[in-house]
Design a protein around this motif. Sequence first.
Motif, short mmCIF file in Angstrom:
data_model
loop_
_atom_site.label_atom_id
_atom_site.label_comp_id
_atom_site.label_asym_id
_atom_site.label_seq_id
_atom_site.Cartn_x
_atom_site.Cartn_y
_atom_site.Cartn_z
N GLY A 3 32.02 -17.38 -25.26
CA GLY A 3 32.77 -17.66 -26.49
C GLY A 3 32.53 -19.05 -27.03
N GLY A 4 32.49 -20.05 -26.14
CA GLY A 4 32.28 -21.42 -26.56
C GLY A 4 30.94 -21.59 -27.24
N GLU A 5 29.90 -21.05 -26.65
CA GLU A 5 28.55 -21.16 -27.24
C GLU A 5 28.47 -20.43 -28.57
N PHE A 6 29.10 -19.27 -28.64
CA PHE A 6 29.08 -18.47 -29.85
C PHE A 6 29.68 -19.24 -31.03
N PHE A 7 30.86 -19.82 -30.84
CA PHE A 7 31.54 -20.50 -31.94
C PHE A 7 30.89 -21.83 -32.29
N ASN A 8 30.32 -22.50 -31.30
CA ASN A 8 29.69 -23.79 -31.59
C ASN A 8 28.45 -23.66 -32.45
N LYS A 9 27.87 -22.49 -32.49
CA LYS A 9 26.72 -22.26 -33.36
C LYS A 9 27.14 -22.13 -34.82
N ARG A 59 34.54 -12.88 -16.55
CA ARG A 59 34.62 -13.60 -17.81
C ARG A 59 35.52 -14.83 -17.69
N LYS A 60 35.27 -15.78 -18.57
CA LYS A 60 36.08 -16.99 -18.58
C LYS A 60 36.56 -17.28 -19.99
N GLU A 61 37.50 -18.18 -20.05
CA GLU A 61 38.07 -18.60 -21.32
C GLU A 61 37.59 -20.00 -21.62
N GLN A 62 37.30 -20.24 -22.91
CA GLN A 62 36.89 -21.58 -23.31
C GLN A 62 37.87 -22.14 -24.33
#
Length: 344
Positions: free
Chosen positions: A299-305, A335-338
């Motif tokens: 999730g973190g990588e997805f939104f940072n793009k 899975r983890k939460e960011q």
Amino acid sequence: MFKFETLTSVNNPKSVHGMYPYRGKISSIDAQKIVGQFDKNSILLDPFCGSGTILYEGAKLGMDVVGFDMNPVAVTIAEGKLNIPHQKEEMLSVANTFIDKAKKIEGKKKLSTQAQFYFHEKSGDQIAAIASFYGDMPAYLKSCFMGAVCLTARGCNHYMWTSSSVGKNIEPKKFIDFYECFLNKLKKHFYPLEKNNSKIYYSDARQVSKILPKNSVDYIFTSPPYFDCLDYTAYYAKIIYDIFDVKRDSIRDSLIQKFNTYEKSMKEVLDDLYLVCKPGAKIIFVVGDKKIHGKVINGGEFFNKLTPFKLLEVVERTYTNSTSQVFDEINKTARKEQIIVWQK
């Protein structure tokens, strides 16, 4: 910089947030700990406010809060939480007035076959009768009505459903006094705010800058919906929509959660949010990994793009005592939460 804890428990039953079993809401304990680190003399925006957990916790600390959501059930619950009057006995008197009116027409008003499916016949008649006066209710009573519908449906099915998930149809149905549930909801979740400077809009997160002034927001804190994850119009919300004969398809289609359009839509949201933030504003997104087509997307990588904001940090933590953790054990995923922190 902010501190983010890994919670050992996300349950907080003795609070206003137990009013309605809204699926996918952020833990009120988590929201409270994070919001507590903000400047109290500031404006907090939650563009995906859901049932108002973050908004309520911000308002409780004296912040000016603004929320947006496209789910009418969520907006009603959020408005109810943030607009609880201070006179409990007066509110009980108002509720009893509606109950007295309902009793006079009970049996004359009927739920649709689709809505009645979940209830004992008499419980359904009570709901249909008092629903006739729903439009005249203040915000808090509307939210208590919705919460009582969920509790009554669960009870009519012999409490075989969980507090957040609708289970199998159980026959014969058990009679549950809806009026009693309604009053109990009012009394149990009566936590009025000392100060309430809030605005909640039934509006699209991609249209925030058309409503809020440019460069006006100090903090954005939200837990956005993730693609193909939860149907926010299903579960107990479906029963609410059935009672009021509302077609869920148009509501569901308006929400940002379809995989094939999610990235484009969320980019539009972030670009629009950039316009309303003050220079130096802090933005916190609580997101998470998502498994799609056998692949786990971070999730973190997805939104940072997608973001136009400057990245300050990403804090990753595991799900603890949550439904996500349960599903991970079943599906053998980890899975983890960011928690993403950005700045304008």
